[in-house]
Motif scaffolding. Structure first.
Motif, short mmCIF file in Angstrom:
data_model
loop_
_atom_site.label_atom_id
_atom_site.label_comp_id
_atom_site.label_asym_id
_atom_site.label_seq_id
_atom_site.Cartn_x
_atom_site.Cartn_y
_atom_site.Cartn_z
N GLY A 107 0.77 -1.23 0.00
CA GLY A 107 0.00 0.00 0.00
C GLY A 107 0.81 1.28 0.00
O GLY A 107 0.24 2.38 0.09
N ALA A 108 2.13 1.18 -0.10
CA ALA A 108 2.97 2.37 -0.11
C ALA A 108 2.85 3.11 -1.44
O ALA A 108 2.62 2.51 -2.49
CB ALA A 108 4.44 2.00 0.13
N GLN A 109 3.01 4.42 -1.37
CA GLN A 109 3.12 5.24 -2.57
C GLN A 109 4.61 5.48 -2.79
O GLN A 109 5.22 6.32 -2.12
CB GLN A 109 2.38 6.56 -2.40
CG GLN A 109 2.43 7.44 -3.64
CD GLN A 109 1.69 8.75 -3.46
OE1 GLN A 109 0.85 8.88 -2.58
NE2 GLN A 109 2.01 9.74 -4.28
N VAL A 110 5.20 4.73 -3.70
CA VAL A 110 6.65 4.82 -3.92
C VAL A 110 6.93 6.02 -4.83
O VAL A 110 6.57 6.01 -6.00
CB VAL A 110 7.21 3.52 -4.53
CG1 VAL A 110 8.70 3.66 -4.78
CG2 VAL A 110 6.93 2.34 -3.61
N LEU A 111 7.59 7.01 -4.26
CA LEU A 111 7.93 8.21 -5.03
C LEU A 111 9.06 7.94 -6.00
O LEU A 111 9.12 8.56 -7.08
CB LEU A 111 8.32 9.35 -4.09
CG LEU A 111 7.27 9.80 -3.08
CD1 LEU A 111 7.85 10.92 -2.20
CD2 LEU A 111 6.01 10.27 -3.77
N GLY A 112 9.98 7.05 -5.63
CA GLY A 112 11.11 6.74 -6.48
C GLY A 112 12.26 6.15 -5.69
O GLY A 112 12.10 5.76 -4.53
N ILE A 113 13.40 6.11 -6.34
CA ILE A 113 14.62 5.51 -5.77
C ILE A 113 15.69 6.59 -5.64
O ILE A 113 15.84 7.43 -6.52
CB ILE A 113 15.14 4.39 -6.69
CG1 ILE A 113 14.06 3.34 -6.95
CG2 ILE A 113 16.41 3.75 -6.12
CD1 ILE A 113 14.32 2.49 -8.18
N ALA A 114 16.43 6.52 -4.55
CA ALA A 114 17.63 7.35 -4.37
C ALA A 114 18.80 6.39 -4.22
O ALA A 114 18.80 5.56 -3.30
CB ALA A 114 17.51 8.25 -3.14
N SER A 115 19.76 6.45 -5.12
CA SER A 115 20.87 5.50 -5.10
C SER A 115 22.21 6.23 -5.17
O SER A 115 22.28 7.40 -5.54
CB SER A 115 20.75 4.52 -6.28
OG SER A 115 20.65 5.21 -7.51
N ILE A 116 23.25 5.50 -4.81
CA ILE A 116 24.58 6.08 -4.84
C ILE A 116 25.15 6.11 -6.26
O ILE A 116 25.70 7.11 -6.71
CB ILE A 116 25.54 5.30 -3.91
CG1 ILE A 116 25.04 5.35 -2.47
CG2 ILE A 116 26.97 5.87 -3.99
CD1 ILE A 116 25.82 4.46 -1.51
N ASN B 122 7.10 2.45 -14.17
CA ASN B 122 6.76 3.81 -13.73
C ASN B 122 7.49 4.16 -12.44
O ASN B 122 6.89 4.66 -11.48
CB ASN B 122 5.24 3.96 -13.56
CG ASN B 122 4.82 5.42 -13.48
OD1 ASN B 122 5.48 6.30 -14.03
ND2 ASN B 122 3.71 5.67 -12.78
N VAL B 123 8.79 3.90 -12.44
CA VAL B 123 9.63 4.18 -11.28
C VAL B 123 10.76 5.12 -11.71
O VAL B 123 11.40 4.90 -12.73
CB VAL B 123 10.25 2.89 -10.69
CG1 VAL B 123 11.14 3.22 -9.50
CG2 VAL B 123 9.16 1.91 -10.28
N VAL B 124 10.99 6.14 -10.91
CA VAL B 124 12.05 7.11 -11.16
C VAL B 124 13.25 6.80 -10.26
O VAL B 124 13.07 6.47 -9.09
CB VAL B 124 11.57 8.55 -10.88
CG1 VAL B 124 12.71 9.55 -11.05
CG2 VAL B 124 10.41 8.91 -11.79
N ASN B 125 14.45 6.87 -10.81
CA ASN B 125 15.67 6.74 -10.01
C ASN B 125 16.51 7.99 -10.17
O ASN B 125 16.68 8.51 -11.27
CB ASN B 125 16.49 5.52 -10.45
CG ASN B 125 17.88 5.53 -9.81
OD1 ASN B 125 18.01 5.44 -8.59
ND2 ASN B 125 18.91 5.67 -10.62
N HIS B 126 17.05 8.47 -9.05
CA HIS B 126 18.04 9.54 -9.08
C HIS B 126 19.26 9.05 -8.30
O HIS B 126 19.13 8.59 -7.16
CB HIS B 126 17.49 10.82 -8.45
CG HIS B 126 16.41 11.47 -9.27
ND1 HIS B 126 16.69 12.16 -10.43
CD2 HIS B 126 15.07 11.52 -9.10
CE1 HIS B 126 15.57 12.62 -10.95
NE2 HIS B 126 14.56 12.25 -10.16
N SER B 127 20.42 9.09 -8.95
CA SER B 127 21.65 8.61 -8.33
C SER B 127 22.60 9.77 -8.05
O SER B 127 22.60 10.77 -8.77
CB SER B 127 22.36 7.61 -9.26
OG SER B 127 21.57 6.45 -9.44
N LEU B 128 23.43 9.59 -7.02
CA LEU B 128 24.43 10.61 -6.71
C LEU B 128 25.44 10.74 -7.83
O LEU B 128 25.88 11.84 -8.16
CB LEU B 128 25.16 10.25 -5.40
CG LEU B 128 24.36 10.39 -4.11
CD1 LEU B 128 25.23 10.03 -2.93
CD2 LEU B 128 23.82 11.81 -3.96
#
Length: 215
Positions: free
Chosen positions: A145-154, A170-176
Motif C-alpha cells: 500500500g505504499a506510494q513509492v515516489l522513487g529511488i535514491a541511489s549512490i 513507472n519508477v524514477v531513479n536519481h543517483s548521486l
C-alpha cells in the motif's frame, strides 16, 4: 554544492577508496556471467568516514530536491539498509527495509519497520545495474500500500536495460553519481587510459556485446 558537483565529488571519492575499480584489460565476471570492466562495492563507503559523510549528505540533498514529499525511507537488503538509516537520521525521517524474502518465523515480515498504507516512500539503494532487484523491492512496497515516489541511489551504470525496466514500472531513479561521470573521473585521475573511455562506454551501451574487450 549543486548535484552535478556532488556527482563529481562522489565519483572521485569512490575511486579513491577503491569502491570502484576499472580493469578493462582483465574484466570481472558478474554473477549473471556478464564480463565487466568495472567492479563496484559501495559497502566500502561505510568504513571511510569522510566519504560516508559525503554520500549520506548527498543522498539527503538528492531526496530533498527530487522527493520533497517523502515520509519514509526504505532501504534495500542488505546494501541499502545502513544508508537509509543514516539518511533517515539526518532528515529526521522514519526508515525501514525490505528483505529479499519474507522471514520463515515470527510475524513472517518482509518489510521491517512500520509502514502505513498510503505513506510516501523513497527506496534507498547503493547500486543500480539492470534494475531487477530494486524493482522487486518497489513491488513489495506497492503491494503493502505504499506510494513509492522513487529511488535514491549512490551509483547507476546508466544501462539501457535498467532505464527500460524502471520506465515500464513507472519508477524514477536519481543517483548521486553515474557511469559516465565515473569514467571521466577515472580518466582525469589516471586510473584508466583516455583511450579506454570509448571501450567503457561501449560496455555501458551493450553489456552483452563483448567486442569492447579486444578493442
Amino acid at each position: 554544492m549543486n548535484l552535478t558537483q556532488v556527482a563529481n565529488q562522489i565519483a572521485g571519492d569512490l575511486l579513491n577508496i577503491q569502491a570502484v575499480i576499472f580493469r578493462p584489460d582483465e574484466p570481472f565476471t558478474w554473477a549473471s556471467g556478464i564480463k565487466s570492466p568495472i567492479y563496484c562495492d559501495n559497502r566500502l563507503t561505510l568504513t571511510a568516514p569522510e566519504v560516508r559523510t559525503h554520500v549520506e549528505e548527498g543522498l539527503a540533498q538528492l531526496i530533498r530536491e527530487y522527493y520533497p514529499e517523502c515520509e519514509v525511507l526504505m532501504g534495500t537488503s542488505t546494501a541499502g539498509i545502513a544508508h537509509a538509516a543514516i539518511v533517515g537520521h539526518i532528515m529526521n525521517l522514519p526508515m525501514g527495509y525490505v528483505r529479499a524474502s519474507a522471514k520463515d518465523h515470527g510475524r513472517q515480515n518482509q518489510i521491517e519497520g512500520r509502514l502505513v498504507p498510503g505513506q510516501k516512500v523513497v527506496v534507498v539503494e547503493d547500486l543500480i545495474s539492470t534494475g531487477g532487484s530494486v524493482l522487486d523491492v518497489v513491488n513489495v512496497l506497492r503491494e503493502a500500500g505504499a506510494q513509492v515516489l522513487g529511488i535514491a541511489s549512490i551509483f547507476t551504470y546508466n544501462m539501457k536495460k535498467s532505464e527500460e525496466r524502471l520506465g515500464q514500472a513507472n519508477v524514477v531513479n536519481h543517483s548521486l553519481t553515474h557511469f559516465d561521470a565515473m569514467v571521466e573521473a577515472a580518466a582525469e585521475k589516471g586510473y584508466i587510459r583516455r583511450e579506454d573511455v570509448t571501450r567503457l562506454i561501449a560496455f555501458r551501451n551493450n553489456p552483452s556485446d563483448e567486442s569492447w574487450i579486444g578493442a
